[in-house]
Design a protein around this motif. Structure first.
Motif, PDB file in Angstrom:
ATOM      1  N   GLU A 101     -27.861 -53.324  45.184  1.00 48.07           N
ATOM      2  CA  GLU A 101     -27.342 -53.101  46.550  1.00 48.07           C
ATOM      3  C   GLU A 101     -25.827 -53.165  46.631  1.00 48.07           C
ATOM      4  OE1 GLU A 101     -29.227 -55.711  49.315  1.00 48.07           O
ATOM      5  OE2 GLU A 101     -31.237 -55.178  48.646  1.00 48.07           O
ATOM      6  N   ARG A 102     -25.162 -53.391  45.520  1.00 48.96           N
ATOM      7  CA  ARG A 102     -23.698 -53.510  45.543  1.00 48.96           C
ATOM      8  C   ARG A 102     -23.058 -52.137  45.639  1.00 48.96           C
ATOM      9  NH1 ARG A 102     -23.781 -57.841  40.583  1.00 48.96           N
ATOM     10  NH2 ARG A 102     -24.983 -59.412  41.699  1.00 48.96           N
ATOM     11  N   ARG A 103     -22.091 -52.013  46.505  1.00 52.37           N
ATOM     12  CA  ARG A 103     -21.461 -50.723  46.748  1.00 52.37           C
ATOM     13  C   ARG A 103     -19.943 -50.863  46.841  1.00 52.37           C
ATOM     14  NH1 ARG A 103     -25.868 -49.734  45.640  1.00 52.37           N
ATOM     15  NH2 ARG A 103     -27.454 -48.549  46.749  1.00 52.37           N
ATOM     16  N   TYR A 104     -19.285 -49.760  46.513  1.00 52.09           N
ATOM     17  CA  TYR A 104     -17.836 -49.713  46.780  1.00 52.09           C
ATOM     18  C   TYR A 104     -17.576 -48.683  47.876  1.00 52.09           C
ATOM     19  CZ  TYR A 104     -17.187 -45.260  44.270  1.00 52.09           C
ATOM     20  OH  TYR A 104     -17.228 -43.948  43.876  1.00 52.09           O
ATOM     21  N   HIS A 105     -16.379 -48.675  48.397  1.00 48.49           N
ATOM     22  CA  HIS A 105     -16.008 -47.775  49.493  1.00 48.49           C
ATOM     23  C   HIS A 105     -14.725 -47.035  49.162  1.00 48.49           C
ATOM     24  CE1 HIS A 105     -18.980 -49.974  51.936  1.00 48.49           C
ATOM     25  NE2 HIS A 105     -18.504 -51.034  51.314  1.00 48.49           N
ATOM     26  N   ASP A 106     -14.562 -45.872  49.754  1.00 44.48           N
ATOM     27  CA  ASP A 106     -13.312 -45.138  49.540  1.00 44.48           C
ATOM     28  C   ASP A 106     -12.890 -44.371  50.789  1.00 44.48           C
ATOM     29  OD1 ASP A 106     -15.135 -43.102  49.611  1.00 44.48           O
ATOM     30  OD2 ASP A 106     -14.741 -42.352  47.593  1.00 44.48           O
ATOM     31  N   ASN A 107     -13.422 -44.801  51.942  1.00 46.09           N
ATOM     32  CA  ASN A 107     -13.064 -44.131  53.193  1.00 46.09           C
ATOM     33  C   ASN A 107     -12.812 -45.187  54.266  1.00 46.09           C
ATOM     34  OD1 ASN A 107     -13.339 -42.678  55.774  1.00 46.09           O
ATOM     35  ND2 ASN A 107     -13.912 -40.964  54.467  1.00 46.09           N
ATOM     36  N   ASP A 108     -11.658 -45.090  54.937  1.00 46.62           N
ATOM     37  CA  ASP A 108     -11.336 -46.131  55.919  1.00 46.62           C
ATOM     38  C   ASP A 108     -12.124 -45.960  57.218  1.00 46.62           C
ATOM     39  OD1 ASP A 108     -10.064 -43.941  56.962  1.00 46.62           O
ATOM     40  OD2 ASP A 108      -8.054 -44.811  56.917  1.00 46.62           O
ATOM     41  N   LYS A 109     -12.918 -44.877  57.323  1.00 47.56           N
ATOM     42  CA  LYS A 109     -13.772 -44.691  58.499  1.00 47.56           C
ATOM     43  C   LYS A 109     -15.183 -45.240  58.264  1.00 47.56           C
ATOM     44  CE  LYS A 109     -11.137 -41.356  60.860  1.00 47.56           C
ATOM     45  NZ  LYS A 109     -10.091 -41.321  59.860  1.00 47.56           N
ATOM     46  N   CYS A 110     -15.440 -45.694  57.102  1.00 41.89           N
ATOM     47  CA  CYS A 110     -16.758 -46.247  56.763  1.00 41.89           C
ATOM     48  C   CYS A 110     -16.988 -47.552  57.526  1.00 41.89           C
ATOM     49  CB  CYS A 110     -16.827 -46.492  55.262  1.00 41.89           C
ATOM     50  SG  CYS A 110     -18.341 -47.315  54.758  1.00 41.89           S
TER      51      CYS A 110
ATOM     52  N   PRO B 253     -19.442 -50.120  57.289  1.00 39.61           N
ATOM     53  CA  PRO B 253     -19.572 -51.317  56.445  1.00 39.61           C
ATOM     54  C   PRO B 253     -18.294 -51.626  55.667  1.00 39.61           C
ATOM     55  CG  PRO B 253     -21.487 -49.908  56.222  1.00 39.61           C
ATOM     56  CD  PRO B 253     -20.488 -49.135  57.038  1.00 39.61           C
ATOM     57  N   GLY B 254     -17.602 -50.569  55.248  1.00 32.46           N
ATOM     58  CA  GLY B 254     -16.368 -50.788  54.489  1.00 32.46           C
ATOM     59  C   GLY B 254     -15.282 -51.407  55.344  1.00 32.46           C
TER      60      GLY B 254
ATOM     61  N   ARG C 145     -11.097 -57.893  50.012  1.00 35.82           N
ATOM     62  CA  ARG C 145     -11.113 -56.587  49.340  1.00 35.82           C
ATOM     63  C   ARG C 145     -10.493 -56.655  47.961  1.00 35.82           C
ATOM     64  NH1 ARG C 145     -10.093 -51.857  53.846  1.00 35.82           N
ATOM     65  NH2 ARG C 145     -11.381 -52.811  55.449  1.00 35.82           N
ATOM     66  N   GLN C 146     -11.174 -55.953  47.044  1.00 40.59           N
ATOM     67  CA  GLN C 146     -10.654 -55.816  45.699  1.00 40.59           C
ATOM     68  C   GLN C 146     -10.511 -54.332  45.425  1.00 40.59           C
ATOM     69  OE1 GLN C 146     -10.173 -58.615  43.379  1.00 40.59           O
ATOM     70  NE2 GLN C 146     -10.275 -59.626  45.370  1.00 40.59           N
TER      71      GLN C 146
ATOM     72  N   CYS D  54     -19.845 -43.826  53.047  1.00 43.08           N
ATOM     73  CA  CYS D  54     -18.696 -43.093  52.486  1.00 43.08           C
ATOM     74  C   CYS D  54     -19.129 -41.699  52.041  1.00 43.08           C
ATOM     75  CB  CYS D  54     -18.099 -43.875  51.307  1.00 43.08           C
ATOM     76  SG  CYS D  54     -17.136 -45.321  51.794  1.00 43.08           S
ATOM     77  N   GLN D  55     -20.317 -41.568  51.486  1.00 40.82           N
ATOM     78  CA  GLN D  55     -20.805 -40.257  51.050  1.00 40.82           C
ATOM     79  C   GLN D  55     -20.973 -39.320  52.241  1.00 40.82           C
ATOM     80  OE1 GLN D  55     -24.198 -40.382  48.329  1.00 40.82           O
ATOM     81  NE2 GLN D  55     -23.523 -42.397  47.625  1.00 40.82           N
ATOM     82  N   LYS D  56     -21.461 -39.865  53.365  1.00 40.10           N
ATOM     83  CA  LYS D  56     -21.684 -39.056  54.569  1.00 40.10           C
ATOM     84  C   LYS D  56     -20.367 -38.575  55.151  1.00 40.10           C
ATOM     85  CE  LYS D  56     -25.469 -41.706  56.265  1.00 40.10           C
ATOM     86  NZ  LYS D  56     -25.765 -42.624  57.369  1.00 40.10           N
ATOM     87  N   LEU D  57     -19.304 -39.338  54.961  1.00 42.69           N
ATOM     88  CA  LEU D  57     -18.007 -39.020  55.551  1.00 42.69           C
ATOM     89  C   LEU D  57     -17.242 -37.964  54.787  1.00 42.69           C
ATOM     90  CD1 LEU D  57     -17.069 -42.680  56.480  1.00 42.69           C
ATOM     91  CD2 LEU D  57     -17.340 -40.808  58.105  1.00 42.69           C
TER      92      LEU D  57
END
Ligand SMILES: [Zn+2]
Length: 56
Positions: free
Chosen positions: A19-28, A30-31, A39-40, A52-55
């Motif tokens: 269930e661990r995930r990373y993020h790359d969109n500031d509109k996410c 959960p992120g 944050r790391q 993030c994938q949907k965005l």
């Protein structure tokens, strides 16, 4: 879309590995809920979050 570095929460380590995930969109959603101090930078080998994938 604003360019942001990949990031993940230090608290992901408390979740099951699958269930661990990373993020790359500031509109996410959960992120964006990850506190700045938690944050790391990077992916830590996690999968990209579904939000993030949907965005894309
Ligand atoms: Zn995300």
């Amino acid at each position: 879309m604003a360019e942001v570095s990949t990031f993940y929460s230090v608290n992901e380590a408390k979740r099951p590995a699958s269930e661990r995930r990373y993020h790359d969109n500031d509109k996410c959603g959960p992120g964006s809920e990850i506190k700045l101090e938690d944050r790391q930078v990077g992916t830590n080998g996690y999968d990209r979050s579904k939000d993030c994938q949907k965005l894309d």
